[in-house]
Every structure is written in C-alpha cells, then in structure tokens.
Design an enzyme around this catalytic site. Structure first.
Site, short mmCIF file in Angstrom:
data_model
loop_
_atom_site.label_atom_id
_atom_site.label_comp_id
_atom_site.label_asym_id
_atom_site.label_seq_id
_atom_site.Cartn_x
_atom_site.Cartn_y
_atom_site.Cartn_z
CE LYS A 1 75.10 27.03 56.05
NZ LYS A 1 74.02 28.04 55.78
CG HIS B 1 74.22 24.74 60.45
ND1 HIS B 1 72.88 24.99 60.32
CD2 HIS B 1 74.34 23.87 61.48
CE1 HIS B 1 72.21 24.27 61.22
NE2 HIS B 1 73.08 23.58 61.94
CE1 TYR C 1 70.30 24.11 56.99
CE2 TYR C 1 71.52 23.05 55.22
CZ TYR C 1 71.45 23.99 56.23
OH TYR C 1 72.52 24.83 56.47
CG ASN D 1 74.32 31.71 55.42
OD1 ASN D 1 74.70 30.58 55.11
ND2 ASN D 1 73.20 31.93 56.09
CD GLU E 1 71.38 21.09 63.67
OE1 GLU E 1 70.40 21.67 63.16
OE2 GLU E 1 72.36 21.72 64.12
P1 GDP Z 1 70.22 29.71 59.96
O1 GDP Z 1 69.78 28.86 61.13
O2 GDP Z 1 70.64 31.10 60.37
O3 GDP Z 1 71.30 29.05 59.12
O4 GDP Z 1 68.96 29.94 59.01
P2 GDP Z 1 67.75 28.94 58.62
O5 GDP Z 1 67.77 27.71 59.48
O6 GDP Z 1 66.51 29.76 58.59
O7 GDP Z 1 68.09 28.55 57.11
C1 GDP Z 1 69.11 27.61 56.83
C2 GDP Z 1 69.94 28.13 55.68
O8 GDP Z 1 69.12 28.25 54.51
C3 GDP Z 1 70.50 29.55 55.87
O9 GDP Z 1 71.70 29.57 56.62
C4 GDP Z 1 70.71 29.99 54.44
O10 GDP Z 1 71.92 29.44 53.90
C5 GDP Z 1 69.54 29.34 53.73
N1 GDP Z 1 68.42 30.28 53.61
C6 GDP Z 1 67.57 30.71 54.58
N2 GDP Z 1 66.67 31.57 54.11
C7 GDP Z 1 66.96 31.70 52.79
C8 GDP Z 1 66.38 32.47 51.72
O11 GDP Z 1 65.42 33.21 51.90
N3 GDP Z 1 66.95 32.33 50.48
C9 GDP Z 1 68.03 31.52 50.25
N4 GDP Z 1 68.54 31.45 49.02
N5 GDP Z 1 68.60 30.79 51.24
C10 GDP Z 1 68.06 30.88 52.47
MG MG Z 2 68.78 27.07 61.13
#
Ligand code: GDP
Ligand code: MG
Length: 148
Positions: free
Chosen positions: A9, A115, A49, A112, A126
C-alpha cells in the site's frame, strides 16, 4: 499452481518497505509472477474493495489506497493464499504477531502497509482486475530445491 494477489500500500512504498516485503516472499520460496508500481484512481480502488463498500471506513480506505503509488504483485506457490496471509499478519497491527509484516512494520489498522487476497477465489478476481495484460510466463530453476 496457486497464485495470490499482494499489494504494498502507499504507506509501505513511502516508508521504503518494498525491498523488505518482496524479500520475505522470495526467501520463503514463492515465485514472483507479476510486479508493477502504479497509482490507481478512485473508481479502481472502489472496485478492488467493493466487498467493503458498506463499511464506515470505506471512504477513508479508498482515499488511503489512492494517496500514492502501490506495488501490485502476483506470487505463486503451494498454499500461497493462506501462507501469504500468515506472512502478512492480522488485519489490525495491534493484533499481528511479531515476525509478520504488519506485526513488524505497522501500528494502525488504517495504515497496515500491505494487502493480500483472502481466498483463492478473491485472488483470481484481484489478479484479473490488477493484471489484465497477459502475465510473464517463467519457471524458477530452483523448483526441485523447494518442492519435494
Ligand atoms: P485485510 O484483508 O486483512 O486487508 O482486511 P479487510 O479486507 O477486512 O479490510 C481491508 C482493509 O481495510 C484493511 O487492510 C485495513 O487497511 C482497512 N480496514 C479494515 N478494517 C478497518 C477498520 O475498522 N478501520 C479502518 N480505519 N480501516 C480498516
Ligand atoms: Mg481483505
């Protein structure tokens, strides 16, 4: 063989973590099958997303992903989707184990660093979205030294 989509990212690029992250996947024994540095626009990020469009953090997430260049990659190997997620660590860096990328290099969930696809099915979607061009076809000469 199984493939996954991995993206460094904008924060990972800005912080100079590209080499470190690629090195972890390389040294594990996975094969790099696609790589590009690109910036994406809002509609592309929203597509990537799309599953999260109802979440309260969605707009902020899209802003974050379009805020600078990202490194998009295809990695290949046995169980690379699941193992790739383990290398990356839990979504919230506060819960990511030390030794994982997020555990070692991130603090906030909204910054974080990386991805990784969450299933073989998402990986296919993807990869098709991020790499519409035909991927480079190459085979690693060390394959028999990694696989029994
Ligand atoms: P991943 O698959 O581990 O990347 O997680 P997800 O698919 O659930 O979410 C995608 C991305 O959205 C995450 O990597 C974070 O950057 C962001 N994200 C997820 N949950 C949160 C949240 O509760 N707050 C914020 N600010 N960002 C979030
Ligand atoms: Mg994810």
């Amino acid at each position: 063989m199984e493939q996954t989509f991995i993206m460094i990212k904008p924060d990972g690029v800005q912080r100079g973590l590209v080499g470190e992250i690629i090195g972890r996947f390389e040294k594990k024994g996975f094969y790099l099958k696609g790589l590009k540095l690109i910036t994406v626009d809002q509609s592309f990020a929203e597509k990537h997303y799309a599953d999260l469009s109802a979440k309260p953090f969605f707009n902020g997430l899209v802003e974050y992903i379009i805020s600078g260049p990202v490194v998009a990659m295809i990695w290949e190997g046995k169980n690379v989707v699941t193992t790739g997620r383990k290398i990356i660590g839990a979504t919230n860096p506060a819960e990511s184990a030390p030794g994982t990328i997020r555990g070692d290099f991130a603090i906030d969930i909204g910054r974080n660093v990386i991805h990784g696809s969450d299933s073989v099915e998402s990986a296919k979607k993807e990869i098709a979205l991020w790499f519409p061009e035909s991927p480079v076809n190459w085979q690693s000469s060390v394959h028999p030294w990694i696989y029994e």
